[in-house]
Design a protein around this motif. Structure first.
Motif, PDB file in Angstrom:
ATOM      1  N   VAL A  35       0.840  -1.199   0.000  1.00  0.00           N
ATOM      2  CA  VAL A  35       0.000   0.000   0.000  1.00  0.00           C
ATOM      3  C   VAL A  35       0.874   1.248   0.000  1.00  0.00           C
ATOM      4  O   VAL A  35       0.633   2.190  -0.771  1.00  0.00           O
ATOM      5  CB  VAL A  35      -0.979   0.003   1.200  1.00  0.00           C
ATOM      6  CG1 VAL A  35      -1.603   1.380   1.404  1.00  0.00           C
ATOM      7  CG2 VAL A  35      -2.058  -1.042   1.005  1.00  0.00           C
ATOM      8  N   GLU A  36       1.896   1.273   0.829  1.00  0.00           N
ATOM      9  CA  GLU A  36       2.783   2.439   0.877  1.00  0.00           C
ATOM     10  C   GLU A  36       3.436   2.677  -0.481  1.00  0.00           C
ATOM     11  O   GLU A  36       3.500   3.816  -0.954  1.00  0.00           O
ATOM     12  CB  GLU A  36       3.833   2.252   1.967  1.00  0.00           C
ATOM     13  CG  GLU A  36       3.252   2.351   3.362  1.00  0.00           C
ATOM     14  CD  GLU A  36       4.225   1.921   4.458  1.00  0.00           C
ATOM     15  OE1 GLU A  36       5.405   1.640   4.145  1.00  0.00           O
ATOM     16  OE2 GLU A  36       3.797   1.866   5.623  1.00  0.00           O
ATOM     17  N   TRP A  45      -7.058   5.132  -3.930  1.00  0.00           N
ATOM     18  CA  TRP A  45      -7.628   4.171  -2.986  1.00  0.00           C
ATOM     19  C   TRP A  45      -8.610   3.251  -3.690  1.00  0.00           C
ATOM     20  O   TRP A  45      -8.765   2.091  -3.303  1.00  0.00           O
ATOM     21  CB  TRP A  45      -8.272   4.892  -1.798  1.00  0.00           C
ATOM     22  CG  TRP A  45      -7.212   5.341  -0.840  1.00  0.00           C
ATOM     23  CD1 TRP A  45      -6.755   6.611  -0.649  1.00  0.00           C
ATOM     24  CD2 TRP A  45      -6.442   4.501   0.016  1.00  0.00           C
ATOM     25  NE1 TRP A  45      -5.743   6.603   0.272  1.00  0.00           N
ATOM     26  CE2 TRP A  45      -5.531   5.324   0.708  1.00  0.00           C
ATOM     27  CE3 TRP A  45      -6.425   3.135   0.276  1.00  0.00           C
ATOM     28  CZ2 TRP A  45      -4.615   4.835   1.638  1.00  0.00           C
ATOM     29  CZ3 TRP A  45      -5.514   2.632   1.208  1.00  0.00           C
ATOM     30  CH2 TRP A  45      -4.630   3.475   1.871  1.00  0.00           C
ATOM     31  N   ASN A  46      -9.229   3.737  -4.749  1.00  0.00           N
ATOM     32  CA  ASN A  46     -10.125   2.872  -5.517  1.00  0.00           C
ATOM     33  C   ASN A  46      -9.327   1.726  -6.148  1.00  0.00           C
ATOM     34  O   ASN A  46      -9.744   0.566  -6.090  1.00  0.00           O
ATOM     35  CB  ASN A  46     -10.848   3.680  -6.606  1.00  0.00           C
ATOM     36  CG  ASN A  46     -11.904   2.863  -7.302  1.00  0.00           C
ATOM     37  OD1 ASN A  46     -12.715   2.220  -6.661  1.00  0.00           O
ATOM     38  ND2 ASN A  46     -11.877   2.873  -8.624  1.00  0.00           N
ATOM     39  N   HIS A  47      -8.191   2.036  -6.740  1.00  0.00           N
ATOM     40  CA  HIS A  47      -7.345   1.023  -7.372  1.00  0.00           C
ATOM     41  C   HIS A  47      -6.812   0.040  -6.316  1.00  0.00           C
ATOM     42  O   HIS A  47      -6.797  -1.176  -6.539  1.00  0.00           O
ATOM     43  CB  HIS A  47      -6.207   1.715  -8.111  1.00  0.00           C
ATOM     44  CG  HIS A  47      -5.469   0.836  -9.060  1.00  0.00           C
ATOM     45  ND1 HIS A  47      -4.413   1.274  -9.790  1.00  0.00           N
ATOM     46  CD2 HIS A  47      -5.610  -0.470  -9.400  1.00  0.00           C
ATOM     47  CE1 HIS A  47      -3.943   0.297 -10.539  1.00  0.00           C
ATOM     48  NE2 HIS A  47      -4.654  -0.780 -10.315  1.00  0.00           N
ATOM     49  N   ILE A  48      -6.389   0.564  -5.177  1.00  0.00           N
ATOM     50  CA  ILE A  48      -5.886  -0.299  -4.096  1.00  0.00           C
ATOM     51  C   ILE A  48      -7.002  -1.209  -3.605  1.00  0.00           C
ATOM     52  O   ILE A  48      -6.803  -2.417  -3.431  1.00  0.00           O
ATOM     53  CB  ILE A  48      -5.302   0.547  -2.946  1.00  0.00           C
ATOM     54  CG1 ILE A  48      -4.017   1.249  -3.410  1.00  0.00           C
ATOM     55  CG2 ILE A  48      -5.035  -0.322  -1.713  1.00  0.00           C
ATOM     56  CD1 ILE A  48      -3.507   2.311  -2.456  1.00  0.00           C
ATOM     57  N   GLY A  49      -8.187  -0.644  -3.387  1.00  0.00           N
ATOM     58  CA  GLY A  49      -9.322  -1.453  -2.935  1.00  0.00           C
ATOM     59  C   GLY A  49      -9.654  -2.553  -3.923  1.00  0.00           C
ATOM     60  O   GLY A  49      -9.879  -3.706  -3.531  1.00  0.00           O
ATOM     61  N   GLN A  50      -9.665  -2.213  -5.217  1.00  0.00           N
ATOM     62  CA  GLN A  50      -9.937  -3.225  -6.235  1.00  0.00           C
ATOM     63  C   GLN A  50      -8.896  -4.333  -6.199  1.00  0.00           C
ATOM     64  O   GLN A  50      -9.229  -5.512  -6.300  1.00  0.00           O
ATOM     65  CB  GLN A  50      -9.973  -2.588  -7.620  1.00  0.00           C
ATOM     66  CG  GLN A  50     -11.212  -1.778  -7.876  1.00  0.00           C
ATOM     67  CD  GLN A  50     -11.190  -1.128  -9.257  1.00  0.00           C
ATOM     68  OE1 GLN A  50     -10.166  -1.053  -9.922  1.00  0.00           O
ATOM     69  NE2 GLN A  50     -12.347  -0.649  -9.681  1.00  0.00           N
ATOM     70  N   ALA A  51      -7.629  -3.964  -6.064  1.00  0.00           N
ATOM     71  CA  ALA A  51      -6.554  -4.956  -6.031  1.00  0.00           C
ATOM     72  C   ALA A  51      -6.692  -5.892  -4.830  1.00  0.00           C
ATOM     73  O   ALA A  51      -6.315  -7.062  -4.898  1.00  0.00           O
ATOM     74  CB  ALA A  51      -5.194  -4.264  -6.007  1.00  0.00           C
ATOM     75  N   LEU A  52      -7.252  -5.376  -3.748  1.00  0.00           N
ATOM     76  CA  LEU A  52      -7.410  -6.167  -2.527  1.00  0.00           C
ATOM     77  C   LEU A  52      -8.789  -6.811  -2.417  1.00  0.00           C
ATOM     78  O   LEU A  52      -9.084  -7.489  -1.424  1.00  0.00           O
ATOM     79  CB  LEU A  52      -7.155  -5.286  -1.295  1.00  0.00           C
ATOM     80  CG  LEU A  52      -5.721  -4.796  -1.143  1.00  0.00           C
ATOM     81  CD1 LEU A  52      -5.629  -3.796   0.008  1.00  0.00           C
ATOM     82  CD2 LEU A  52      -4.776  -5.961  -0.917  1.00  0.00           C
ATOM     83  N   LEU A  63      -6.085   0.732   6.009  1.00  0.00           N
ATOM     84  CA  LEU A  63      -4.675   0.738   5.626  1.00  0.00           C
ATOM     85  C   LEU A  63      -4.041   2.110   5.455  1.00  0.00           C
ATOM     86  O   LEU A  63      -2.841   2.194   5.200  1.00  0.00           O
ATOM     87  CB  LEU A  63      -4.507  -0.054   4.324  1.00  0.00           C
ATOM     88  CG  LEU A  63      -4.864  -1.527   4.431  1.00  0.00           C
ATOM     89  CD1 LEU A  63      -5.036  -2.148   3.054  1.00  0.00           C
ATOM     90  CD2 LEU A  63      -3.801  -2.261   5.232  1.00  0.00           C
ATOM     91  N   SER A  64      -4.816   3.171   5.573  1.00  0.00           N
ATOM     92  CA  SER A  64      -4.239   4.495   5.408  1.00  0.00           C
ATOM     93  C   SER A  64      -3.106   4.693   6.409  1.00  0.00           C
ATOM     94  O   SER A  64      -3.284   4.475   7.610  1.00  0.00           O
ATOM     95  CB  SER A  64      -5.310   5.563   5.629  1.00  0.00           C
ATOM     96  OG  SER A  64      -4.738   6.848   5.560  1.00  0.00           O
ATOM     97  N   PRO A  65      -1.920   5.082   5.936  1.00  0.00           N
ATOM     98  CA  PRO A  65      -0.767   5.217   6.841  1.00  0.00           C
ATOM     99  C   PRO A  65      -1.013   6.150   8.023  1.00  0.00           C
ATOM    100  O   PRO A  65      -0.490   5.929   9.099  1.00  0.00           O
ATOM    101  CB  PRO A  65       0.334   5.779   5.932  1.00  0.00           C
ATOM    102  CG  PRO A  65      -0.053   5.334   4.563  1.00  0.00           C
ATOM    103  CD  PRO A  65      -1.556   5.343   4.547  1.00  0.00           C
ATOM    104  N   ASN A  66      -1.846   7.185   7.850  1.00  0.00           N
ATOM    105  CA  ASN A  66      -2.091   8.109   8.956  1.00  0.00           C
ATOM    106  C   ASN A  66      -3.278   7.694   9.821  1.00  0.00           C
ATOM    107  O   ASN A  66      -3.586   8.355  10.793  1.00  0.00           O
ATOM    108  CB  ASN A  66      -2.283   9.535   8.443  1.00  0.00           C
ATOM    109  CG  ASN A  66      -3.422   9.652   7.465  1.00  0.00           C
ATOM    110  OD1 ASN A  66      -3.972   8.652   7.012  1.00  0.00           O
ATOM    111  ND2 ASN A  66      -3.772  10.876   7.123  1.00  0.00           N
ATOM    112  N   ARG A  67      -3.938   6.578   9.502  1.00  0.00           N
ATOM    113  CA  ARG A  67      -5.098   6.136  10.291  1.00  0.00           C
ATOM    114  C   ARG A  67      -4.892   4.814  10.994  1.00  0.00           C
ATOM    115  O   ARG A  67      -5.564   4.526  11.967  1.00  0.00           O
ATOM    116  CB  ARG A  67      -6.329   6.012   9.391  1.00  0.00           C
ATOM    117  CG  ARG A  67      -6.745   7.367   8.831  1.00  0.00           C
ATOM    118  CD  ARG A  67      -8.087   7.326   8.238  1.00  0.00           C
ATOM    119  NE  ARG A  67      -9.072   7.002   9.261  1.00  0.00           N
ATOM    120  CZ  ARG A  67     -10.305   6.670   9.008  1.00  0.00           C
ATOM    121  NH1 ARG A  67     -10.720   6.602   7.770  1.00  0.00           N
ATOM    122  NH2 ARG A  67     -11.149   6.389   9.965  1.00  0.00           N
TER     123      ARG A  67
END
Length: 74
Positions: A35-36, A45-52, A63-67
């Motif tokens: 993710v990083e 985040w849409n692309h990351i969500g789709q990949a996962l 997974l947000s680094p600041n959350r």
């Protein structure tokens, strides 16, 4: 990669559970790192969500680094 011959048999629960914990930690670490790197490469985040296999909102929330909470060694 992990050779399936290296994975303990479920007939030995102590070793099998230890392997499950180790694999979960490895998967979580790989996921956070991916993710990083994806964010650094401009992924949305849409692309990351789709990949996962999840929604953008769920991926960001988890997974947000600041959350996300710091990884806990158990």
């Amino acid at each position: 990669m992990i050779d399936s011959g290296d994975i303990p048999s479920p007939e030995n629960p102590e070793d099998a559970f230890a392997a499950v914990v180790a694999l979960r930690r490895l998967a979580a670490s790989l996921e956070r790192s991916a993710v990083e790197h994806a964010l650094a490469q401009g992924w949305t985040w849409n692309h990351i969500g789709q990949a996962l296999g999840t929604s953008a909102q769920a991926a960001h929330k988890r997974l947000s680094p600041n959350r996300r909470a710091p990884q806990q060694d158990q």
